[in-house]
Design a protein around this motif. Structure first.
Motif, PDB file in Angstrom:
ATOM      1  N   ASN A 103       0.799  -1.230   0.000  1.00  0.00           N
ATOM      2  CA  ASN A 103       0.000   0.000   0.000  1.00  0.00           C
ATOM      3  C   ASN A 103       0.833   1.283   0.000  1.00  0.00           C
ATOM      4  N   TRP A 104       2.132   1.207  -0.259  1.00  0.00           N
ATOM      5  CA  TRP A 104       2.908   2.441  -0.365  1.00  0.00           C
ATOM      6  C   TRP A 104       2.430   3.256  -1.554  1.00  0.00           C
ATOM      7  N   LYS A 105       2.446   4.582  -1.380  1.00  0.00           N
ATOM      8  CA  LYS A 105       2.109   5.531  -2.435  1.00  0.00           C
ATOM      9  C   LYS A 105       3.100   6.682  -2.358  1.00  0.00           C
ATOM     10  N   VAL A 106       3.300   7.377  -3.474  1.00  0.00           N
ATOM     11  CA  VAL A 106       4.240   8.492  -3.537  1.00  0.00           C
ATOM     12  C   VAL A 106       3.490   9.806  -3.361  1.00  0.00           C
ATOM     13  N   ALA A 107       4.033  10.694  -2.531  1.00  0.00           N
ATOM     14  CA  ALA A 107       3.512  12.060  -2.390  1.00  0.00           C
ATOM     15  C   ALA A 107       4.669  13.025  -2.566  1.00  0.00           C
ATOM     16  N   THR A 108       4.539  13.929  -3.513  1.00  0.00           N
ATOM     17  CA  THR A 108       5.591  14.906  -3.792  1.00  0.00           C
ATOM     18  C   THR A 108       5.050  16.000  -4.698  1.00  0.00           C
ATOM     19  N   GLN A 109       5.702  17.168  -4.669  1.00  0.00           N
ATOM     20  CA  GLN A 109       5.335  18.241  -5.581  1.00  0.00           C
ATOM     21  C   GLN A 109       5.908  18.024  -6.978  1.00  0.00           C
ATOM     22  N   LEU A 110       6.811  17.050  -7.153  1.00  0.00           N
ATOM     23  CA  LEU A 110       7.326  16.733  -8.481  1.00  0.00           C
ATOM     24  C   LEU A 110       6.182  16.313  -9.398  1.00  0.00           C
ATOM     25  N   LYS A 111       6.325  16.577 -10.695  1.00  0.00           N
ATOM     26  CA  LYS A 111       5.248  16.300 -11.643  1.00  0.00           C
ATOM     27  C   LYS A 111       5.229  14.823 -12.012  1.00  0.00           C
ATOM     28  N   PRO A 112       4.095  14.120 -11.784  1.00  0.00           N
ATOM     29  CA  PRO A 112       4.019  12.707 -12.172  1.00  0.00           C
ATOM     30  C   PRO A 112       3.994  12.554 -13.685  1.00  0.00           C
ATOM     31  N   GLN A 113       4.687  11.517 -14.186  1.00  0.00           N
ATOM     32  CA  GLN A 113       4.762  11.228 -15.609  1.00  0.00           C
ATOM     33  C   GLN A 113       3.985   9.949 -15.921  1.00  0.00           C
ATOM     34  N   ALA A 114       3.677   9.778 -17.170  1.00  0.00           N
ATOM     35  CA  ALA A 114       2.895   8.622 -17.594  1.00  0.00           C
ATOM     36  C   ALA A 114       3.616   7.301 -17.336  1.00  0.00           C
ATOM     37  N   ASP A 115       4.946   7.326 -17.345  1.00  0.00           N
ATOM     38  CA  ASP A 115       5.705   6.089 -17.143  1.00  0.00           C
ATOM     39  C   ASP A 115       5.934   5.759 -15.670  1.00  0.00           C
ATOM     40  N   GLY A 116       5.305   6.510 -14.761  1.00  0.00           N
ATOM     41  CA  GLY A 116       5.455   6.257 -13.332  1.00  0.00           C
ATOM     42  C   GLY A 116       6.600   6.997 -12.682  1.00  0.00           C
ATOM     43  N   SER A 117       7.330   7.780 -13.465  1.00  0.00           N
ATOM     44  CA  SER A 117       8.418   8.583 -12.889  1.00  0.00           C
ATOM     45  C   SER A 117       7.878   9.952 -12.483  1.00  0.00           C
ATOM     46  N   TYR A 118       8.737  10.734 -11.829  1.00  0.00           N
ATOM     47  CA  TYR A 118       8.393  12.088 -11.380  1.00  0.00           C
ATOM     48  C   TYR A 118       9.433  13.055 -11.908  1.00  0.00           C
ATOM     49  N   PHE A 119       8.982  14.227 -12.338  1.00  0.00           N
ATOM     50  CA  PHE A 119       9.788  15.133 -13.161  1.00  0.00           C
ATOM     51  C   PHE A 119      10.086  16.449 -12.451  1.00  0.00           C
ATOM     52  N   ALA A 120      11.316  16.929 -12.623  1.00  0.00           N
ATOM     53  CA  ALA A 120      11.715  18.277 -12.200  1.00  0.00           C
ATOM     54  C   ALA A 120      12.427  18.945 -13.362  1.00  0.00           C
ATOM     55  N   PRO A 121      12.178  20.223 -13.627  1.00  0.00           N
ATOM     56  CA  PRO A 121      12.765  20.877 -14.801  1.00  0.00           C
ATOM     57  C   PRO A 121      14.249  21.170 -14.679  1.00  0.00           C
ATOM     58  N   ASN A 122      14.771  21.194 -13.438  1.00  0.00           N
ATOM     59  CA  ASN A 122      16.190  21.506 -13.246  1.00  0.00           C
ATOM     60  C   ASN A 122      16.618  21.094 -11.837  1.00  0.00           C
ATOM     61  N   LEU A 123      17.891  21.296 -11.534  1.00  0.00           N
ATOM     62  CA  LEU A 123      18.418  20.872 -10.232  1.00  0.00           C
ATOM     63  C   LEU A 123      17.790  21.645  -9.087  1.00  0.00           C
ATOM     64  N   GLN A 124      17.643  22.960  -9.226  1.00  0.00           N
ATOM     65  CA  GLN A 124      17.094  23.768  -8.135  1.00  0.00           C
ATOM     66  C   GLN A 124      15.703  23.285  -7.750  1.00  0.00           C
ATOM     67  N   TYR A 125      14.864  22.983  -8.748  1.00  0.00           N
ATOM     68  CA  TYR A 125      13.504  22.517  -8.463  1.00  0.00           C
ATOM     69  C   TYR A 125      13.534  21.134  -7.830  1.00  0.00           C
ATOM     70  N   PHE A 126      14.380  20.266  -8.354  1.00  0.00           N
ATOM     71  CA  PHE A 126      14.484  18.910  -7.829  1.00  0.00           C
ATOM     72  C   PHE A 126      14.879  18.935  -6.357  1.00  0.00           C
ATOM     73  N   MET A 127      15.898  19.718  -6.026  1.00  0.00           N
ATOM     74  CA  MET A 127      16.400  19.764  -4.654  1.00  0.00           C
ATOM     75  C   MET A 127      15.379  20.343  -3.680  1.00  0.00           C
ATOM     76  N   ASP A 128      14.402  21.059  -4.198  1.00  0.00           N
ATOM     77  CA  ASP A 128      13.403  21.715  -3.354  1.00  0.00           C
ATOM     78  C   ASP A 128      12.113  20.899  -3.255  1.00  0.00           C
ATOM     79  N   SER A 129      12.167  19.602  -3.589  1.00  0.00           N
ATOM     80  CA  SER A 129      10.943  18.803  -3.699  1.00  0.00           C
ATOM     81  C   SER A 129      11.005  17.544  -2.839  1.00  0.00           C
ATOM     82  N   PRO A 130      10.633  17.616  -1.563  1.00  0.00           N
ATOM     83  CA  PRO A 130      10.684  16.432  -0.696  1.00  0.00           C
ATOM     84  C   PRO A 130       9.714  15.355  -1.159  1.00  0.00           C
ATOM     85  N   ILE A 131       9.990  14.134  -0.735  1.00  0.00           N
ATOM     86  CA  ILE A 131       9.191  12.990  -1.170  1.00  0.00           C
ATOM     87  C   ILE A 131       8.863  12.126   0.046  1.00  0.00           C
TER      88      ILE A 131
END
Length: 613
Positions: A157-185
């Motif tokens: 029953n684990w699920k992912v919660a994050t401000q990163l953008k979910p992708q169709a392939d099940g991954s999560y997207f950030a446009p650059n390093l600064q955004y990625f580093m600012d996105s807890p999971i």
């Protein structure tokens, strides 16, 4: 038609190049029971020359350095065919790959067992990730997009919660390093409650409460209802919501007694870690962190000091403006809970009392300015140093100092200009926050001058109370709201010993504060009290009874141990300097209509009823 096809082809090529440069991570948890995760990073189109990969030494929302590199090991590198590559560790958190092909894969193990807003934690119940504490990154590729995919098969029953953008392939997207580093999971079997809010442009956004806690769904729903009231009061201050990326904002909430505890703001989310058995029964105690961190989605995430731009992941940014970025947020975090009816007026008064005592009595505030307090954050903000400092005498927290400054400015704007601090925050938001133009201290002064139409007031306020160490007349300002600031223990003797500790029948002094009788008597940290006026000191009760039997101006004869050597000194008692803030009606005085109106307009709700909208 030809022009359209040409533009489409250019766009397609751009997207292809973008995808080809994308750095991708995969995270799995085969040994979560022992707090480990396995991470791989794939880097395409690696430039010629030595590839440098590192762990961060700082984290968004933190202002001191943290050695995240200490928790990774078994780092390996491979080329595009899977062939191992040579890796040189040139520093504790830096790895160099001198020879490589067009693509490189990095793998490593990370240990995490500290659940707060800064670090990472893995166990059988969840994966809690602050990005800088978890993910290595290649130098010189900050503008490349990132994706991350998680493998947690077998974790029921684990699920992912994050401000990163979910992708169709099940991954999560950030446009650059600064955004990625600012996105807890947070990945867990969490419960959630959500509600929609409409912004001034008519667009709907969704706010989510994501709670990994030992509570039922009804508790989560009820708590979300409380948070909605809080959010409404925040909106009333700013006049509009930020535009949350992808239309969502997340409260990532983790509750367990063994947690480290913390709150950490991010652009479209916040990580809130609390140390209670559950939410139910503790709702009111937990709200302060929510309110503080949510205010940050305006103040510091978008209304942002220039000194924090861009965020440096190799060394801490030093900032002059944390008295406003954190301190004003601290002020509003508590105030808005009162406006929302989630805290009482007495709660607010008690909070203001603490602020005033700190700013008027602490050596750090008396001798150092709010800007100097802000700059000390590189040492004070959960830093890694273990040696003793003189912090108690040279530093008052920019949270407290800034909140006390906000209190004074709010009261002065109300009394002198028929304005409020809300008006000031909205003016700053319009000029710098909404357009996301990083500001400086002179910009803050300029905005205050424009708002009040009184450049002299703004210049004087900043000169005295921001750049300088002068203090506002809090007693007079608070009296406008029918609140009386007075001595808490008039004519009561005061030693300045501070919080004494007792170890094996020895009464030991903490660090003494400049200006106190204990400091002036030459007493200092780790001195052991032996006798006071000939009476042996074995416990705190004896110290208190002796002190209570004397009055200010009396002299006490003290013997003490200093590094094992018996010494003596004379201590002249002072009057206890502690202040108390109390409503005028509780003193037997008269709460006038003007005082009541001032208090209500300050502490009462600012949310307009739907019938008047």
């Amino acid at each position: 038609m030809k022009t359209f096809l040409g533009a489409a082809m250019v766009s397609l090529f751009s997207l292809t190049a973008f995808a080809q440069n994308e750095i991708s991570y995969t995270v799995s948890f085969p040994n979560a029971i022992h707090h480990e995760a396995e991470i791989s990073m794939y880097i395409p189109n690696v430039p010629a020359g030595t590839l440098k990969v590192r762990m961060s030494r700082s984290s968004p929302g933190r202002y001191a350095t943290h050695e995240f590199g200490k928790n990774i090991y078994h780092l390996k590198a491979f080329d595009g065919t899977g062939k191992p590559l040579m890796v040189n560790q040139s520093a504790g958190d830096v790895y160099e790959i001198p020879g490589h092909g067009n693509s490189v894969k990095i793998t490593y193990t990370i240990f995490g067992n500290w659940i707060d807003g800064t670090y990472a934690g893995f166990d059988e119940t969840h994966a809690h990730m602050n990005i800088p504490a978890t993910f290595a990154f290649p130098l010189g590729m900050d503008n490349r997009a990132r994706t991350v995919k998680f493998n947690y098969a077998g974790n029921q029953n684990w699920k992912v919660a994050t401000q990163l953008k979910p992708q169709a392939d099940g991954s999560y997207f950030a446009p650059n390093l600064q955004y990625f580093m600012d996105s807890p999971i947070e990945i867990a079997d969490y419960k959630t409650a959500s509600w929609q809010v409409k912004n001034t442009d008519g667009k709907m956004q969704t706010i989510h409460l994501v709670s990994h806690a030992n509570d039922d769904q009804q508790t989560i729903d009820n708590y979300a209802a409380m948070l909605k009231k809080m959010v409404d009061e925040h909106l009333a201050v700013w006049g509009e919501f930020p535009t949350y990326d992808y239309g969502h904002y997340y409260f990532l909430h983790d509750v367990y007694p063994d947690n480290a505890g913390d709150g950490m703001e991010h652009r479209n989310s916040t990580s809130i870690v609390q140390r209670t058995p559950k939410i139910a029964g503790y709702e009111s105690n937990l709200l302060g962190t929510f309110s503080h961190e949510y205010f940050h989605s305006w103040n510091v995430e978008r209304l942002r000091p220039k000194t924090l731009e861009p965020f440096n992941f190799e060394h801490a940014n030093m900032s002059n403006e944390l008295w406003l970025a954190e301190g004003f947020t601290q002020y509003y975090g508590n105030l808005l809970l009162t406006r929302a009816g989630l805290k009482t007026e007495d709660n607010a008064i008690q909070t203001f009392n603490g602020l005033v005592n700190a700013v008027l009595l602490s050596p750090g505030a008396l001798n150092f300015s709010p800007i100097e307090a802000s700059r000390y954050a590189v040492f004070a903000d959960a830093g890694v140093a273990i040696d003793q400092t003189n912090k108690a005498n040279i530093f008052t927290s920019y949270y407290t100092y800034g909140a006390a400054t906000a209190l004074a400015l709010d009261l002065r704007l109300r009394a002198e200009f028929k304005l409020t601090l809300d008006d000031y925050m909205r003016a700053l938001w319009k000029a710098y926050g909404k357009p996301e133009i990083a500001y400086t201290v002179p910009d803050l002064e300029k905005t205050l001058a424009s708002l009040t139409k009184n450049p002299s007031f703004a210049a004087t306020f900043f000169k005295k109370y921001i750049y300088g160490t002068e203090k506002n007349d809090y007693a007079q300002l608070l009296l406008n709201a029918g609140l009386v600031l007075r001595k808490a223990s008039p004519d009561k003797a005061f030693t300045g010993f501070g919080r004494l500790s007792v170890q094996n029948g020895k009464v030991i002094l903490p660090q003494t504060l400049i200006g106190t009788p204990a400091y002036q008597a030459g007493l200092d940290v780790d001195d052991v009290l032996l006798t006071i006026n000939g009476t042996a000191i074995k416990d705190l009760e004896t110290v208190n009874s002796i002190t209570d039997a004397h009055k200010p101006g009396d002299v006490l004869n003290i013997t003490y141990l200093y590094r094992g050597v018996e010494k003596s000194t004379k201590l002249t008692l002072a009057e206890n300097p502690a202040l108390e803030l109390i409503s005028i009606e509780k003193t037997g005085g008269t709460l006038t209509a003007a005082m009541q109106n001032f208090r209500t307009s300050w502490l009462g709700t600012q949310v307009k009823s739907k019938t008047t909208n």
